[in-house]
Scaffold this active site. Structure first.
Site, PDB file in Angstrom:
ATOM      1  CB  CYS A  96      -1.275   0.035   1.926  1.00 32.01           C
ATOM      2  SG  CYS A  96      -2.043   0.735   0.949  1.00 32.01           S
ATOM      3  CG  HIS A 183      -3.332  -3.192   3.092  1.00 32.54           C
ATOM      4  ND1 HIS A 183      -2.550  -3.371   4.028  1.00 32.54           N
ATOM      5  CD2 HIS A 183      -4.039  -2.633   2.402  1.00 32.54           C
ATOM      6  CE1 HIS A 183      -2.434  -1.331   3.995  1.00 32.54           C
ATOM      7  NE2 HIS A 183      -3.284  -1.168   3.379  1.00 32.54           N
ATOM      8  CD  GLU A 185      -1.322  -5.396   5.893  1.00 35.39           C
ATOM      9  OE1 GLU A 185      -0.822  -4.227   6.213  1.00 35.39           O
ATOM     10  OE2 GLU A 185      -1.241  -6.307   3.923  1.00 35.39           O
TER      11      GLU A 185
END
Length: 226
Positions: A96, A183, A185
């Protein structure tokens, strides 16, 4: 394998998320899970000075609520260090904001996404084969949370994936240097928390936070990319 993974911290989650899920380092390590059993180091480049890492380390650059075009002193210093490390062949993954920071450091341009905010779970379309996508389908779901985008690519960058909301979802900047706008994660619960934390700007932009929350889901193939 690298000596260790250095998680390069460029920001913090909103306070409500940090209280429940921890900082970006904890979130990233939870997502990595058993795929990485080696050591790691957290390095906050906003306060820790030079991005000085060992020859055989690998870097993951986190997201941030900051914008690359703020041109804060720590961003300028980090971009100079990243140019040096990428030229040296250090493995780097920008996520990001980290993706945008890398792109700008290597000669790209960052601006506000003309398609508007990309938020919640989105469909990513792969445009090329790459080792980064081992075990990942030609299209997969990922969680996104950004308003800026890489408008102009660095000279040597290759576009590996896109979405309807961003044509540069994954870029390869060099043999071991990548950026992802999404993202990997973020799980579904974390994505829903981000929608809630960004409720006011989401409403101000004419978007529906309840619909975005309902769309948020776990994205195992995005985690596989990480």
């Amino acid at each position: 394998p690298p000596n260790k993974i250095v998680i390069v911290v460029t920001g913090e989650p909103p306070a409500s998320i940090q209280a429940e899920r921890g900082n970006y380092v904890r979130i990233m390590l939870e997502a990595l899970g058993e795929s990485w059993s080696g050591p790691h180091q957290a390095l906050d480049i906003r306060s820790d000075g030079a991005l000085d890492v060992d020859q055989n380390d690998a870097l993951i650059i986190t997201g941030s609520s900051s914008s690359v075009h703020e041109r804060a002193p720590w961003m300028l210093r980090a971009e100079e260090d990243l140019r040096r490390l990428v030229a040296r062949g250090t493995p780097v993954l920008g996520v990001c904001f980290g993706h945008q920071l890398l792109a700008h450091a290597l000669g790209g341009e960052i601006g506000q996404n003309p398609r508007g905010r990309e938020m919640s779970t989105v469909r990513i379309e792969r445009l090329a084969d790459d080792p980064l996508f081992e075990g990942v389908g030609r299209a997969f779901e990922a969680n996104a949370c950004h308003s800026d985008t890489v408008e102009q690519l660095p000279a040597a960058a290759q576009v590996l994936a896109r979405s309807d909301g961003d044509p540069h979802q994954c870029l390869r900047f060099g043999p071991l240097c990548y950026g992802v706008q999404f993202h990997p994660e973020f799980d579904g619960a974390l994505m829903r928390d981000y929608v809630e934390a960004r409720r006011e700007p989401i409403l101000a932009e004419g978007l529906d936070p309840e619909a975005l929350r309902a769309r948020a889901s776990d994205t195992p193939e995005a985690v596989q990319v990480l």
